[in-house]
Motif scaffolding. Structure first.
Motif, PDB file in Angstrom:
ATOM      1  N   UNK A 169       0.812  -1.213   0.000  1.00 55.48           N
ATOM      2  CA  UNK A 169       0.000   0.000   0.000  1.00 55.48           C
ATOM      3  C   UNK A 169       0.849   1.268   0.000  1.00 55.48           C
ATOM      4  N   UNK A 170       2.166   1.110   0.130  1.00 55.29           N
ATOM      5  CA  UNK A 170       3.057   2.263   0.156  1.00 55.29           C
ATOM      6  C   UNK A 170       3.309   2.782  -1.265  1.00 55.29           C
ATOM      7  N   UNK A 171       4.152   3.760  -1.371  1.00 57.94           N
ATOM      8  CA  UNK A 171       4.505   4.321  -2.667  1.00 57.94           C
ATOM      9  C   UNK A 171       5.936   3.950  -3.034  1.00 57.94           C
ATOM     10  N   UNK A 172       6.261   4.126  -4.298  1.00 57.21           N
ATOM     11  CA  UNK A 172       7.627   3.997  -4.765  1.00 57.21           C
ATOM     12  C   UNK A 172       8.215   2.616  -4.586  1.00 57.21           C
ATOM     13  N   UNK A 173       9.485   2.584  -4.198  1.00 54.25           N
ATOM     14  CA  UNK A 173      10.212   1.325  -4.093  1.00 54.25           C
ATOM     15  C   UNK A 173       9.593   0.384  -3.069  1.00 54.25           C
ATOM     16  N   UNK A 174       9.037   0.943  -1.994  1.00 59.36           N
ATOM     17  CA  UNK A 174       8.440   0.097  -0.962  1.00 59.36           C
ATOM     18  C   UNK A 174       7.314  -0.754  -1.534  1.00 59.36           C
ATOM     19  N   UNK A 175       6.470  -0.150  -2.389  1.00 58.96           N
ATOM     20  CA  UNK A 175       5.375  -0.903  -3.004  1.00 58.96           C
ATOM     21  C   UNK A 175       5.907  -1.990  -3.925  1.00 58.96           C
ATOM     22  N   UNK A 176       6.990  -1.688  -4.637  1.00 61.00           N
ATOM     23  CA  UNK A 176       7.582  -2.693  -5.512  1.00 61.00           C
ATOM     24  C   UNK A 176       8.127  -3.866  -4.711  1.00 61.00           C
ATOM     25  N   UNK A 177       8.785  -3.561  -3.599  1.00 58.92           N
ATOM     26  CA  UNK A 177       9.232  -4.630  -2.703  1.00 58.92           C
ATOM     27  C   UNK A 177       8.038  -5.460  -2.251  1.00 58.92           C
ATOM     28  N   UNK A 178       6.970  -4.794  -1.857  1.00 59.46           N
ATOM     29  CA  UNK A 178       5.786  -5.504  -1.372  1.00 59.46           C
ATOM     30  C   UNK A 178       5.206  -6.437  -2.406  1.00 59.46           C
TER      31      UNK A 178
END
Length: 430
Positions: free
Chosen positions: A301-310
């Motif tokens: 649910x985060x933005x940027x790289x964090x969402x890609x990791x998720x």
């Protein structure tokens, strides 16, 4: 355990000691926090009152005849310790049994409306939703452009220092977050750790950390076949095998653990990660399967790289390259030297087992007052495969320091360095 004889196990019977303070002060504080976190009815309030009185003034009582895990706790020492003061049995055992009794008091094991309700969940979610967590996730965007080795080191240290996110620790030490972490490690075997998880250029070309996939890869295609019943992986090809990651805390510590796992998978340092969590709520913030799901949802649910990791981690769960294991022994009041054969087989089959956190460290080396210079390799010689410990120091137990480091710490801080949560270590036994 090894040829090095263990000192006596730590008890909580010495007033003024750290273990005594946990039993006499931290546990009552946790009962109060849990009481205030839910709109429990009169019966549960009476249960909590009884537990508070019992754990501070009474003796250890056996589980009821209908308790689902009564026989297991009897094999873990309940028959020997029932009727004795909480302060006069091994501290590790006493702490663990307190959390088991707390779950009983709030109806976790049911039957009833509170069955399966994690009494620590409000604290875990509040931490996961804190602004500090969002700031840490946003920092991933700046990490993406850095060299791969630099990213790897940053994620390893993020996982290490995330161990400060211990809700039980902070409940009894309200100044813990205000004390600055000391950047230098009291022991640093990180280069040995990386040597046990060698990089694979081919895999690095296939995946980026953020999860951009240019090929396909599964745990069975690149070198690990997995028994669906036991979770044990066996090397079958050219891959680097399975990493067992024994998690500690949920929330702000679990997210860095998952980010590290994603990086290791993306760069071929392992074919599969098995994340070992607790089978039920334990030590306030210890991670369970539900906490893993919450952390993955936070990332996606985060933005940027964090969402890609998720998204990458979510897909890894689906294809089996990331698996969750909740073995009953993960919540045992015993050292890992007493682990059952099936768990021993899992760790033996792994390329490396990373053990996170203070509690798991105590279980790994044995909860005794070791001389700090006792070799880490000696006290972990029993472990069935290569093992690494990532830990911030929040209890008295410590091994593997050189004499100069110990002397400098004592000169600067007395014995506070052992328990203040400001120092950390990475130790490896190949």
């Amino acid at each position: 355990m090894s040829d090095t004889p263990a000192p006596p196990v730590i008890l909580g019977d010495e007033p003024g000691s750290f273990p005594h303070g946990v039993l006499a002060e931290r546990h009552p504080a946790i009962i109060q926090q849990v009481r205030e976190a839910f709109p429990y009815g009169p019966d549960i309030h009476r249960n909590l009152d009884a537990l508070l009185d019992n754990c501070t003034k009474g003796v250890i009582e056996p589980l009821s005849a209908g308790a689902p895990d009564r026989d297991r706790w009897r094999t873990w020492g309940l028959d020997a310790y029932a009727g004795r003061s909480w302060f006069d049995v091994p501290w590790l055992w006493s702490e663990s049994y307190f959390y088991r009794q707390l779950l009983d008091a709030v109806g976790y094991f049911g039957p009833g409306p509170w069955q399966g309700i994690d009494p620590f969940r409000p604290f875990k979610l509040a931490e996961l939703d804190a602004p500090e967590t969002d700031e840490e996730l946003a920092a991933l965007d700046t990490l993406e452009g850095r060299p791969v080795d630099e990213r790897a080191r940053a994620l390893l240290h993020g996982s290490l220092w995330g161990n400060r996110a211990d809700l039980g620790f902070r409940l009894s030490d309200v100044e813990a977050e205000k004390r600055a972490a000391v950047t230098g490690l009291v022991a640093d075997d990180s280069e040995t750790l990386w040597s046990l998880l060698p990089d694979t250029d081919e895999a690095a070309d296939t995946y980026t950390d953020a999860g951009t996939e240019t090929g396909s890869r599964t745990g069975t295609e690149t070198g690990t076949s997995v028994d669906a019943d036991t979770g044990v992986g066996t090397a079958t090809g050219t891959g680097t095998g399975t990493l067992c990651l024994v998690a500690d805390n949920a929330g702000r510590e679990l997210i860095p653990d998952l980010l590290l796992a994603a990086h290791l998978l993306a760069h071929g340092r392992c074919d599969r990660v098995v994340l070992h969590v607790k089978p039920y709520p334990y030590y306030v913030s210890d991670a369970t399967t539900a906490d893993v799901v919450d952390a993955l949802r936070k990332l996606t649910a985060a933005r940027g790289a964090a969402a890609d990791f998720g998204r990458r981690l979510w897909a890894a769960m689906a294809d089996g390259t990331l698996a969750v294991r909740a073995h009953p022994f993960s919540a045992a009041p015993l050292p890992y030297a007493a682990m059952p054969d099936d768990l021993r087989a899992e760790f033996a089959a792994a390329s490396l087992t990373i053990v996170k956190g203070d509690l798991n460290y105590r279980r790994l080396v044995g909860d005794s007052r070791w001389r700090p210079t006792t070799p880490f390799a000696d006290v972990t010689a029993y472990f069935p495969g290569p093992v690494a410990a990532l830990r911030t120091l929040k209890s008295d137990v410590i091994t593997g320091l050189d004499a100069g480091t110990e002397a400098a710490l004592v000169a600067a801080e007395g014995q506070r360095w052992r328990t203040g949560g400001t120092h950390a270590l990475i130790q490896v036994r190949e």
